[in-house]
Design a protein around this motif. Sequence first.
Motif, PDB file in Angstrom:
ATOM      1  N   VAL A  51      54.339  54.134  53.167  1.00  0.00           N
ATOM      2  CA  VAL A  51      53.544  53.302  53.543  1.00  0.00           C
ATOM      3  C   VAL A  51      51.989  54.764  54.078  1.00  0.00           C
ATOM      4  N   LYS A  52      51.248  54.035  54.423  1.00  0.00           N
ATOM      5  CA  LYS A  52      50.007  55.092  54.079  1.00  0.00           C
ATOM      6  C   LYS A  52      48.561  54.442  54.997  1.00  0.00           C
ATOM      7  N   SER A  53      48.230  55.400  55.560  1.00  0.00           N
ATOM      8  CA  SER A  53      47.393  54.770  56.641  1.00  0.00           C
ATOM      9  C   SER A  53      46.031  53.955  55.860  1.00  0.00           C
ATOM     10  N   GLY A  54      45.325  53.033  56.619  1.00  0.00           N
ATOM     11  CA  GLY A  54      43.547  52.498  56.131  1.00  0.00           C
ATOM     12  C   GLY A  54      43.675  52.384  54.871  1.00  0.00           C
ATOM     13  N   VAL A  55      44.890  52.040  53.811  1.00  0.00           N
ATOM     14  CA  VAL A  55      45.389  51.319  52.762  1.00  0.00           C
ATOM     15  C   VAL A  55      44.549  49.925  52.888  1.00  0.00           C
ATOM     16  N   PRO A  56      43.910  48.875  52.749  1.00  0.00           N
ATOM     17  CA  PRO A  56      43.399  47.660  53.225  1.00  0.00           C
ATOM     18  C   PRO A  56      44.582  46.447  52.777  1.00  0.00           C
ATOM     19  N   ASP A  57      43.669  45.647  53.819  1.00  0.00           N
ATOM     20  CA  ASP A  57      45.033  43.991  54.360  1.00  0.00           C
ATOM     21  C   ASP A  57      45.746  43.559  53.104  1.00  0.00           C
ATOM     22  N   LEU A  58      44.280  43.351  52.431  1.00  0.00           N
ATOM     23  CA  LEU A  58      44.437  42.471  51.028  1.00  0.00           C
ATOM     24  C   LEU A  58      44.153  42.689  49.755  1.00  0.00           C
ATOM     25  N   LEU A  59      44.972  42.874  48.910  1.00  0.00           N
ATOM     26  CA  LEU A  59      45.048  43.295  47.608  1.00  0.00           C
ATOM     27  C   LEU A  59      44.597  41.905  46.896  1.00  0.00           C
ATOM     28  N   LEU A  60      43.896  41.744  45.658  1.00  0.00           N
ATOM     29  CA  LEU A  60      44.071  40.652  45.015  1.00  0.00           C
ATOM     30  C   LEU A  60      43.968  41.503  43.504  1.00  0.00           C
ATOM     31  N   LEU A  61      44.692  42.041  42.609  1.00  0.00           N
ATOM     32  CA  LEU A  61      45.135  42.574  41.481  1.00  0.00           C
ATOM     33  C   LEU A  61      44.264  41.771  39.820  1.00  0.00           C
ATOM     34  N   VAL A  62      43.380  41.365  40.175  1.00  0.00           N
ATOM     35  CA  VAL A  62      43.033  40.396  38.916  1.00  0.00           C
ATOM     36  C   VAL A  62      42.276  40.726  38.530  1.00  0.00           C
ATOM     37  N   PRO A  63      41.583  41.527  37.335  1.00  0.00           N
ATOM     38  CA  PRO A  63      39.965  41.568  37.381  1.00  0.00           C
ATOM     39  C   PRO A  63      38.667  40.545  37.193  1.00  0.00           C
ATOM     40  N   ASN A  64      37.827  40.892  37.234  1.00  0.00           N
ATOM     41  CA  ASN A  64      36.212  39.257  37.324  1.00  0.00           C
ATOM     42  C   ASN A  64      35.634  39.894  36.322  1.00  0.00           C
ATOM     43  N   GLY A  65      35.670  40.802  35.185  1.00  0.00           N
ATOM     44  CA  GLY A  65      34.600  41.086  34.356  1.00  0.00           C
ATOM     45  C   GLY A  65      33.854  42.551  34.759  1.00  0.00           C
ATOM     46  N   LYS A  66      33.922  42.407  36.027  1.00  0.00           N
ATOM     47  CA  LYS A  66      32.464  43.297  36.710  1.00  0.00           C
ATOM     48  C   LYS A  66      33.790  44.832  37.551  1.00  0.00           C
ATOM     49  N   TYR A  67      34.664  43.924  38.083  1.00  0.00           N
ATOM     50  CA  TYR A  67      36.010  44.834  39.325  1.00  0.00           C
ATOM     51  C   TYR A  67      36.792  44.390  38.593  1.00  0.00           C
ATOM     52  N   ILE A  68      37.857  45.885  38.411  1.00  0.00           N
ATOM     53  CA  ILE A  68      39.486  45.274  38.326  1.00  0.00           C
ATOM     54  C   ILE A  68      39.899  44.870  38.923  1.00  0.00           C
ATOM     55  N   GLY A  69      39.722  44.925  39.993  1.00  0.00           N
ATOM     56  CA  GLY A  69      40.775  44.208  41.300  1.00  0.00           C
ATOM     57  C   GLY A  69      39.461  43.841  42.600  1.00  0.00           C
ATOM     58  N   LEU A  70      40.456  43.650  43.420  1.00  0.00           N
ATOM     59  CA  LEU A  70      39.334  43.129  45.150  1.00  0.00           C
ATOM     60  C   LEU A  70      40.496  43.556  46.029  1.00  0.00           C
ATOM     61  N   ALA A  71      39.662  44.461  46.962  1.00  0.00           N
ATOM     62  CA  ALA A  71      40.890  45.057  47.992  1.00  0.00           C
ATOM     63  C   ALA A  71      39.881  44.538  49.541  1.00  0.00           C
ATOM     64  N   ILE A  72      40.560  44.232  50.449  1.00  0.00           N
ATOM     65  CA  ILE A  72      39.445  43.142  51.509  1.00  0.00           C
ATOM     66  C   ILE A  72      40.194  44.262  53.206  1.00  0.00           C
ATOM     67  N   GLU A  73      39.733  44.479  53.396  1.00  0.00           N
ATOM     68  CA  GLU A  73      40.508  44.782  55.149  1.00  0.00           C
ATOM     69  C   GLU A  73      39.736  44.021  56.043  1.00  0.00           C
ATOM     70  N   MET A  74      40.438  43.565  56.622  1.00  0.00           N
ATOM     71  CA  MET A  74      40.480  42.402  57.404  1.00  0.00           C
ATOM     72  C   MET A  74      39.908  42.726  58.599  1.00  0.00           C
ATOM     73  N   LYS A  75      39.108  41.915  59.269  1.00  0.00           N
ATOM     74  CA  LYS A  75      38.503  42.800  60.728  1.00  0.00           C
ATOM     75  C   LYS A  75      37.882  41.308  61.221  1.00  0.00           C
ATOM     76  N   VAL A  76      37.985  41.414  63.172  1.00  0.00           N
ATOM     77  CA  VAL A  76      37.916  40.112  63.396  1.00  0.00           C
ATOM     78  C   VAL A  76      36.698  40.765  64.900  1.00  0.00           C
ATOM     79  N   GLY A  77      35.789  40.415  65.272  1.00  0.00           N
ATOM     80  CA  GLY A  77      34.816  40.246  66.544  1.00  0.00           C
ATOM     81  C   GLY A  77      34.360  41.659  66.462  1.00  0.00           C
TER      82      GLY A  77
END
Length: 118
Positions: A51-77
């Motif tokens: 476990v490593k501090s700071g790793v984004p909350d969500l990963l989508l490991l599917v390339p889209n032609g421009k990127y190799i994947g999508l990483a999302i850090e979720m926040k609110v407010g």
Amino acid sequence: MRSKEAQEQAILIQWCKLNENRVEALKYIFHVPNGGYRNKIEAANLKRQGVKSGVPDLLLLVPNGKYIGLAIEMKVGKNKPTENQLRWLKFLKKQGYQACICYGAEEGIKVIKEYLKI
């Protein structure tokens, strides 16, 4: 009680599950459970397991032609990302990921739709 951030993330994941039969890539988004409060023994065990501090909350490991994947850090407010979270997002961008902060489920769904062109 679940945090507002966790609730928004659950809504986003529920949307993915509802649409994964139509968009197969949505089957491959997952949560990285690095956050949350744990007792000292469990926290030490998870740290030994990678476990490593700071790793984004969500990963989508599917390339889209421009990127190799999508990483999302979720926040609110008014929540702001930590320095470690910003460092991870910057690193992932350099590796070829689209890496971003999404404030709530609605923004996260919009980012995923744009990423997957749906």
